[in-house]
Structures are given as structure tokens and as C-alpha cells.
Design an enzyme around this catalytic site. Structure first.
Site, short mmCIF file in Angstrom:
data_model
loop_
_atom_site.label_atom_id
_atom_site.label_comp_id
_atom_site.label_asym_id
_atom_site.label_seq_id
_atom_site.Cartn_x
_atom_site.Cartn_y
_atom_site.Cartn_z
N ASP A 9 0.86 -1.18 0.00
CA ASP A 9 0.00 0.00 0.00
C ASP A 9 0.90 1.24 0.00
O ASP A 9 1.99 1.21 0.55
CB ASP A 9 -0.90 0.02 1.24
CG ASP A 9 -2.00 -1.03 1.18
OD1 ASP A 9 -2.45 -1.37 0.07
OD2 ASP A 9 -2.42 -1.49 2.25
N ASP A 30 -6.95 -1.29 -4.83
CA ASP A 30 -8.04 -0.89 -3.93
C ASP A 30 -8.90 0.19 -4.59
O ASP A 30 -10.13 0.17 -4.49
CB ASP A 30 -7.49 -0.36 -2.61
CG ASP A 30 -6.68 -1.38 -1.84
OD1 ASP A 30 -6.92 -2.59 -1.98
OD2 ASP A 30 -5.78 -0.94 -1.09
#
Length: 151
Positions: free
Chosen positions: A111, A129
Site C-alpha cells: 500500500d 483498492d
């Protein structure tokens, strides 16, 4: 088919961005893009959004495979004939595959997109995402529009 090409594009963009972040930055490194608003922050996540169910890789493998099978089924049945539905399903396929690849190869997801909304630090996420969220919103819009057409 164009919607599968969209899914492949999402996977490639996601994997390239994660490769660059994981090779150019150490975990925890932070690069301000727009101070107090947007940063590139290198983080690893072995769970889902907000690190829930951390370390439950078997669960994520099963869920990812089930989601892919269901979404591809609907793509073949309906999505390829309806642009908004096809786009939403293509984004969902790409996002699911992007994070699935990370979990399968590394046991965690890279991330790096870190956004502040006022003083709130939104949980760090990635392009997969983003594709999943945009795909879900488009699917919701499609569902609302389609149900109104049927009435």
C-alpha cells in the site's frame, strides 16, 4: 474484449506501481506530494482494508477466487453487452487480481497512497483498492439505473 483489457491494464498499472514503491522506498518512508493532503507512504498490509483480518491469507485466497469466478460469470453473461456494467466488472476483476497477486507472491499487499482529509489520515491504500472501490460504485450506479429502467 475491452473490459478484460481494462482489467489487465489495472493489474499492470497496480503491479508496476507496487514494484516501484517496494524497490525505491523502505517500509515507512514517506514522500509528500501535496503537503497535508497527499503522500506516497510505503506500507505492507497482510490483511484487508484497515488491516482487518490480518494474516488470514487462506481466507483472502478463497474470497478472491470466489469473487473472480462470480464476477467473470457475470461479465460473460451480461457485462460484455452493457458498457457501465462491463466497466465496473473489469475494474473489480483488475483490483481483485492486483491484490491477489501480492498476497500469493509476497503474503502481503503493498500500500502507498496516503490521503489526509482535513486532520483525518485516511488508511493507506493502493491502485487495486482504488479500482475495486470505483468498480463497486459504478456497479451500484448500474444497479440503480437498471432497476429504474425495468420499472
Amino acid at each position: 474484449m475491452i473490459y478484460y483489457a481494462l482489467a489487465i491494464f489495472v493489474v499492470l498499472l497496480d503491479q508496476i506501481s507496487k514494484y516501484v514503491v517496494s524497490h525505491a522506498m523502505n517500509v515507512g518512508d514517506n514522500i509528500p506530494i501535496i503537503p497535508n493532503v497527499f503522500y506516497i507512504t510505503s506500507l505492507r498490509n497482510s490483511g484487508a482494508a484497515w488491516s482487518i483480518l490480518e494474516g488470514r491469507m487462506l481466507f483472502f485466497y478463497i474470497i478472491s477466487i470466489v469473487v473472480l469466478v462470480v464476477v467473470i460469470y457475470y461479465m460473460q453473461k451480461l457485462g460484455r453487452f452493457k458498457p457501465l456494467l462491463g466497466t465496473s466488472l473489469g475494474l473489480i476483476i483488475g483490483g481483485t487480481l492486483g491484490n491477489f497477486i501480492d498476497r500469493l507472491l509476497h503474503g502481503q499487499v503493498v500500500d502507498f497512497i496516503h490521503v489526509y482529509i482535513g486532520s483525518y489520515s485516511y488508511p493507506i491504500f493502493n491502485l487495486a483498492d482504488s479500482a475495486l472501490c470505483i468498480g463497486a460504485v459504478l456497479l451500484l450506479i448500474y444497479s440503480i439505473v437498471d432497476s429504474k429502467k425495468e420499472k
